[in-house]
Design an enzyme around this catalytic site. Sequence first.
Site, short mmCIF file in Angstrom:
data_model
loop_
_atom_site.label_atom_id
_atom_site.label_comp_id
_atom_site.label_asym_id
_atom_site.label_seq_id
_atom_site.Cartn_x
_atom_site.Cartn_y
_atom_site.Cartn_z
N CYS A 5 32.12 -3.33 -18.81
CA CYS A 5 30.99 -4.06 -19.39
C CYS A 5 31.49 -5.32 -20.09
O CYS A 5 32.30 -5.26 -21.03
CB CYS A 5 30.25 -3.17 -20.38
SG CYS A 5 28.97 -4.05 -21.28
N CYS A 8 30.84 -5.38 -23.89
CA CYS A 8 31.77 -4.50 -24.63
C CYS A 8 33.14 -5.17 -24.73
O CYS A 8 33.81 -5.07 -25.77
CB CYS A 8 31.88 -3.14 -23.95
SG CYS A 8 30.44 -2.07 -24.20
N HIS A 47 27.04 0.36 -26.99
CA HIS A 47 26.59 0.10 -25.63
C HIS A 47 25.35 0.92 -25.31
O HIS A 47 25.41 2.14 -25.20
CB HIS A 47 27.69 0.43 -24.62
CG HIS A 47 27.27 0.17 -23.20
ND1 HIS A 47 27.63 -0.97 -22.51
CD2 HIS A 47 26.47 0.89 -22.36
CE1 HIS A 47 27.08 -0.92 -21.30
NE2 HIS A 47 26.38 0.19 -21.19
N ASN A 88 15.29 -8.88 -21.16
CA ASN A 88 15.05 -8.55 -19.76
C ASN A 88 15.41 -7.09 -19.55
O ASN A 88 16.53 -6.67 -19.83
CB ASN A 88 15.92 -9.44 -18.87
CG ASN A 88 15.46 -10.88 -18.87
OD1 ASN A 88 14.25 -11.15 -18.83
ND2 ASN A 88 16.38 -11.82 -18.92
N GLY A 94 14.99 -9.20 -13.95
CA GLY A 94 16.21 -9.96 -13.66
C GLY A 94 17.37 -9.67 -14.59
O GLY A 94 18.25 -10.51 -14.77
N HIS A 99 23.94 -4.19 -20.49
CA HIS A 99 24.18 -3.86 -21.91
C HIS A 99 23.06 -4.58 -22.65
O HIS A 99 22.98 -5.83 -22.61
CB HIS A 99 25.59 -4.35 -22.32
CG HIS A 99 25.97 -4.10 -23.76
ND1 HIS A 99 27.24 -3.68 -24.14
CD2 HIS A 99 25.27 -4.23 -24.91
CE1 HIS A 99 27.30 -3.57 -25.46
NE2 HIS A 99 26.10 -3.90 -25.96
N HIS A 101 20.51 -6.64 -24.63
CA HIS A 101 20.73 -7.86 -25.41
C HIS A 101 19.41 -8.60 -25.54
O HIS A 101 18.51 -8.46 -24.70
CB HIS A 101 21.78 -8.76 -24.74
CG HIS A 101 21.51 -9.02 -23.29
ND1 HIS A 101 21.79 -8.10 -22.31
CD2 HIS A 101 20.98 -10.08 -22.65
CE1 HIS A 101 21.44 -8.58 -21.13
NE2 HIS A 101 20.93 -9.79 -21.32
N HIS A 103 17.78 -12.37 -25.90
CA HIS A 103 17.99 -13.81 -25.76
C HIS A 103 17.22 -14.55 -26.86
O HIS A 103 16.08 -14.22 -27.15
CB HIS A 103 17.43 -14.32 -24.42
CG HIS A 103 18.12 -13.79 -23.21
ND1 HIS A 103 19.04 -14.52 -22.49
CD2 HIS A 103 18.04 -12.60 -22.57
CE1 HIS A 103 19.48 -13.82 -21.46
NE2 HIS A 103 18.89 -12.64 -21.48
P1 5GP Z 1 20.19 -10.96 -18.51
O1 5GP Z 1 19.79 -11.63 -17.23
O2 5GP Z 1 21.00 -9.70 -18.26
O3 5GP Z 1 19.03 -10.76 -19.44
O4 5GP Z 1 21.12 -12.00 -19.25
C1 5GP Z 1 22.51 -11.94 -19.23
C2 5GP Z 1 23.01 -13.24 -19.78
O5 5GP Z 1 24.38 -13.11 -20.07
C3 5GP Z 1 22.86 -14.40 -18.81
O6 5GP Z 1 22.02 -15.40 -19.39
C4 5GP Z 1 24.28 -14.89 -18.60
O7 5GP Z 1 24.39 -16.29 -18.53
C5 5GP Z 1 25.00 -14.32 -19.81
N1 5GP Z 1 26.41 -14.01 -19.59
C6 5GP Z 1 26.93 -13.32 -18.55
N2 5GP Z 1 28.27 -13.21 -18.67
C7 5GP Z 1 28.59 -13.82 -19.84
C8 5GP Z 1 29.82 -14.03 -20.53
O8 5GP Z 1 30.90 -13.63 -20.09
N3 5GP Z 1 29.77 -14.70 -21.71
C9 5GP Z 1 28.59 -15.15 -22.23
N4 5GP Z 1 28.64 -15.81 -23.39
N5 5GP Z 1 27.41 -14.98 -21.61
C10 5GP Z 1 27.40 -14.32 -20.43
ZN ZN Z 2 28.65 -2.67 -22.99
#
Ligand code: 5GP
Ligand code: ZN
Length: 114
Positions: A5, A8, A47, A88, A94, A99, A101, A103
């Site tokens: 992950c 993580c 996690h 999301n 999408g 993990h 999170h 935005h």
């Molecule tokens: P999701 O689409 O899962 O809601 O958003 C995941 C977000 O994590 C995406 O906007 C992507 O750009 C961001 N992301 C993915 N890998 C990394 C990373 O290694 N570092 C950072 N800072 N953001 C990441």
């Molecule tokens: Zn994780």
Amino acid sequence: MADDCIFCKIRDGEVPSDILSRNDHCFVIRDITPRAPTHLLVIPVQHFTYLTDLAPEFYATLGDMFSAAKEMAMREVGAGDGYRLVINQGDDAGQQVPHLHLHVLAGRTLGAMG
Ligand code: 5GP
Ligand code: ZN
């Protein structure tokens, strides 16, 4: 936690990333592919793959995540122009990183939700 992950690994310092803020339950980083001038990710320390996994005993974590999101948005852009908080959940939304999170998007007109 999942061994592979990315969030993580960032939490554990195995992948470098600036931690902007941290509390007992969550930490905040900048999204690597920002979709707005301010694009932060508020990530729980523990996690959880999905919001839907989260049992009521962990709802304090959600409170800390929203508190951190609000504070960081206020710090970055102030209250006047607004900001958007997004989780999301799953494939239709999408979700790319499995993990949980939150935005934080701000710094431009974000348009209608679609
Ligand atoms: P999701 O689409 O899962 O809601 O958003 C995941 C977000 O994590 C995406 O906007 C992507 O750009 C961001 N992301 C993915 N890998 C990394 C990373 O290694 N570092 C950072 N800072 N953001 C990441
Ligand atoms: Zn994780």
